[in-house]
Design a protein around this motif. Structure first.
Motif, PDB file in Angstrom:
ATOM      1  N   ASP A   1     -76.883 -30.402  16.490  1.00  0.00           N
ATOM      2  CA  ASP A   1     -77.628 -30.725  17.066  1.00  0.00           C
ATOM      3  C   ASP A   1     -78.897 -30.586  16.807  1.00  0.00           C
ATOM      4  N   ILE A   2     -78.751 -29.729  15.569  1.00  0.00           N
ATOM      5  CA  ILE A   2     -80.219 -30.359  14.586  1.00  0.00           C
ATOM      6  C   ILE A   2     -79.835 -31.686  14.078  1.00  0.00           C
ATOM      7  N   ARG A   3     -78.925 -31.672  13.450  1.00  0.00           N
ATOM      8  CA  ARG A   3     -78.694 -33.516  12.269  1.00  0.00           C
ATOM      9  C   ARG A   3     -79.268 -34.696  13.835  1.00  0.00           C
ATOM     10  N   ASP A   4     -78.041 -34.053  15.085  1.00  0.00           N
ATOM     11  CA  ASP A   4     -78.835 -35.354  16.339  1.00  0.00           C
ATOM     12  C   ASP A   4     -80.359 -35.404  16.424  1.00  0.00           C
ATOM     13  N   GLY A   5     -81.133 -34.346  16.644  1.00  0.00           N
ATOM     14  CA  GLY A   5     -82.809 -33.930  17.292  1.00  0.00           C
ATOM     15  C   GLY A   5     -82.817 -34.847  16.080  1.00  0.00           C
ATOM     16  N   LEU A   6     -82.522 -35.041  14.718  1.00  0.00           N
ATOM     17  CA  LEU A   6     -83.510 -35.551  13.424  1.00  0.00           C
ATOM     18  C   LEU A   6     -83.222 -36.790  13.701  1.00  0.00           C
ATOM     19  N   THR A   7     -82.157 -36.944  13.425  1.00  0.00           N
ATOM     20  CA  THR A   7     -81.736 -39.081  13.415  1.00  0.00           C
ATOM     21  C   THR A   7     -81.562 -39.504  15.076  1.00  0.00           C
TER      22      THR A   7
ATOM     23  N   GLU B   1     -86.322 -40.296  18.381  1.00  0.00           N
ATOM     24  CA  GLU B   1     -86.855 -41.480  19.475  1.00  0.00           C
ATOM     25  C   GLU B   1     -86.602 -40.533  21.276  1.00  0.00           C
ATOM     26  N   ASP B   2     -85.036 -40.250  21.371  1.00  0.00           N
ATOM     27  CA  ASP B   2     -84.850 -39.452  22.385  1.00  0.00           C
ATOM     28  C   ASP B   2     -85.558 -37.810  22.522  1.00  0.00           C
ATOM     29  N   TRP B   3     -85.536 -37.308  21.096  1.00  0.00           N
ATOM     30  CA  TRP B   3     -85.502 -35.672  21.218  1.00  0.00           C
ATOM     31  C   TRP B   3     -86.703 -35.464  21.421  1.00  0.00           C
TER      32      TRP B   3
ATOM     33  N   GLY C   1     -82.843 -36.421  24.829  1.00  0.00           N
ATOM     34  CA  GLY C   1     -81.476 -36.362  23.829  1.00  0.00           C
ATOM     35  C   GLY C   1     -80.102 -35.525  24.559  1.00  0.00           C
ATOM     36  N   ARG C   2     -78.754 -36.348  24.061  1.00  0.00           N
ATOM     37  CA  ARG C   2     -77.983 -35.435  24.667  1.00  0.00           C
ATOM     38  C   ARG C   2     -77.537 -33.762  24.729  1.00  0.00           C
ATOM     39  N   GLY C   3     -76.680 -33.868  25.053  1.00  0.00           N
ATOM     40  CA  GLY C   3     -76.139 -31.990  24.804  1.00  0.00           C
ATOM     41  C   GLY C   3     -76.967 -31.219  25.285  1.00  0.00           C
ATOM     42  N   PRO C   4     -76.876 -30.458  24.722  1.00  0.00           N
ATOM     43  CA  PRO C   4     -78.282 -29.168  25.750  1.00  0.00           C
ATOM     44  C   PRO C   4     -79.392 -29.666  25.530  1.00  0.00           C
ATOM     45  N   GLN C   5     -80.483 -30.998  25.660  1.00  0.00           N
ATOM     46  CA  GLN C   5     -81.729 -31.438  26.029  1.00  0.00           C
ATOM     47  C   GLN C   5     -80.700 -31.721  27.602  1.00  0.00           C
ATOM     48  N   LYS C   6     -79.767 -32.752  27.381  1.00  0.00           N
ATOM     49  CA  LYS C   6     -79.613 -32.774  28.753  1.00  0.00           C
ATOM     50  C   LYS C   6     -79.150 -31.807  29.933  1.00  0.00           C
ATOM     51  N   ALA C   7     -78.609 -31.495  29.283  1.00  0.00           N
ATOM     52  CA  ALA C   7     -77.754 -29.766  30.319  1.00  0.00           C
ATOM     53  C   ALA C   7     -79.380 -29.203  30.759  1.00  0.00           C
ATOM     54  N   ARG C   8     -80.557 -28.654  29.232  1.00  0.00           N
ATOM     55  CA  ARG C   8     -81.379 -27.809  30.374  1.00  0.00           C
ATOM     56  C   ARG C   8     -82.125 -28.807  31.399  1.00  0.00           C
ATOM     57  N   ILE C   9     -82.584 -30.371  31.213  1.00  0.00           N
ATOM     58  CA  ILE C   9     -83.124 -31.097  31.963  1.00  0.00           C
ATOM     59  C   ILE C   9     -81.978 -30.930  33.689  1.00  0.00           C
ATOM     60  N   LYS C  10     -80.744 -30.829  33.564  1.00  0.00           N
ATOM     61  CA  LYS C  10     -79.669 -31.031  34.786  1.00  0.00           C
ATOM     62  C   LYS C  10     -80.089 -29.399  35.157  1.00  0.00           C
TER      63      LYS C  10
ATOM     64  N   ARG D   1     -90.691 -33.235  28.934  1.00  0.00           N
ATOM     65  CA  ARG D   1     -91.694 -31.967  28.655  1.00  0.00           C
ATOM     66  C   ARG D   1     -91.528 -30.735  28.133  1.00  0.00           C
ATOM     67  N   ASP D   2     -91.087 -30.029  28.051  1.00  0.00           N
ATOM     68  CA  ASP D   2     -91.043 -28.284  28.213  1.00  0.00           C
ATOM     69  C   ASP D   2     -89.760 -28.373  27.621  1.00  0.00           C
ATOM     70  N   VAL D   3     -88.716 -29.867  28.474  1.00  0.00           N
ATOM     71  CA  VAL D   3     -87.150 -29.969  26.855  1.00  0.00           C
ATOM     72  C   VAL D   3     -87.380 -30.259  25.894  1.00  0.00           C
TER      73      VAL D   3
END
Length: 276
Positions: free
Chosen positions: A104-110, A113-115, A120-129, A135-137
């Motif tokens: 997830d660290i690498r995904d956030g870095l690369t 534009e989404d994170w 972002g996918r994964g943990p960010q998407k789960a928190r949105i759901k 903004r908070d995520v």
């Protein structure tokens, strides 16, 4: 190697070997990044070079997981014993436990534009759901940095200890190598068995086939045979024909540019067998 062999080469023929190569490249990239991070002092533009190297470190560690994924694909496609895959999976799990959140660290870095927008996918998407605002995520998964005093790299809720990087990376890279070595052993057994059957079918008996220390299958004419030179050359030609008919290729490891392998075999050289 001959020009034909060079032109015919493709990484798609041996993806399990590519996995080993990539694992070694990225492991050493990680080790280099750690060394640079701990040397400190340098700046690039407005930035502390250690912060730049910390980013490269996270990318390198994630790529090790991609090398493991490629090795798993290779094991599955080649129908290798599932126990080999399971052992490799345990090594990956240990790597991920040592470096929690590295994917997830690498995904956030690369995928900033989404994170950076909470998309972002994964943990960010789960928190949105779960009902949180984008903004908070976004804020919860931001603020990447290397803490030289604590020797840690963190991003949002994730933190890895730089102190464990080299061991974790080396262990996973070694596990990827061991899986490839198992594939090599399986391939060597298949080549040896195919050669034995091919020679038996051609009624050729004055040949020795052995497995080398590096999983190579080696073939030579029986040195105890007292055949004269013309008969040895005739026998060698029959061996070459029999192996080629079985989709095997004989070649010289000391003079790979030589195409007259029958002559080299007749002259007493031990040649290596490979699948065509």
């Amino acid at each position: 190697m001959s020009d034909i062999e060079v032109d015919d080469w493709s990484p798609a023929d041996h993806p399990y070997a590519i996995a080993v190569s990539e694992a070694q490249w990225w492991k050493n990239t990680a080790v280099l990044a750690v060394s640079r991070m701990r040397s400190g002092g340098e700046t690039v533009g407005w930035f502390d070079a250690r912060q730049i190297d910390a980013r490269q470190l996270c990318v390198a560690l994630r790529q090790l997981l991609m090398a493991e994924k490629l090795q798993q694909i290779s094991l599955d496609e080649l129908n290798i014993d599932p126990l080999v895959s399971q052992e490799l999976a345990r090594a990956r799990e240990q790597f991920e436990e040592s470096l929690p959140g590295i994917k997830d660290i690498r995904d956030g870095l690369t995928h900033f534009e989404d994170w950076s927008r909470g998309k972002g996918r994964g943990p960010q998407k789960a928190r949105i759901k779960a009902g949180e605002s984008e903004r908070d995520v976004a804020r919860a998964f931001w603020s990447f940095g290397y803490d030289a005093a604590a020797d840690t790299v963190s991003m949002g809720p994730y933190q890895i200890s730089v102190d464990v990087v080299e061991q974790a990376a080396s262990q996973l890279a070694h596990a990827i190598y061991l899986a490839a070595h198992h594939i090599d052993m399986v391939n060597a057994t298949q080549v040896r068995d195919t050669a034995v059957q091919a020679l038996a079918g051609a009624k050729i008996t004055r040949v020795r086939i052995i497995a080398g220390d590096t999983c190579a299958v080696l073939l030579s004419l029986d040195p105890a045979d007292d055949l004269d030179e013309p008969k040895r050359l005739e026998l060698a030609a029959r061996v070459v024909a029999a192996t080629e008919n079985a989709a095997l290729r004989l070649f010289s490891t000391t003079h790979p540019q030589h195409t007259d392998v029958a002559q080299r075999l007749a002259d007493g050289e031990t040649l290596q067998l490979r699948q065509i």
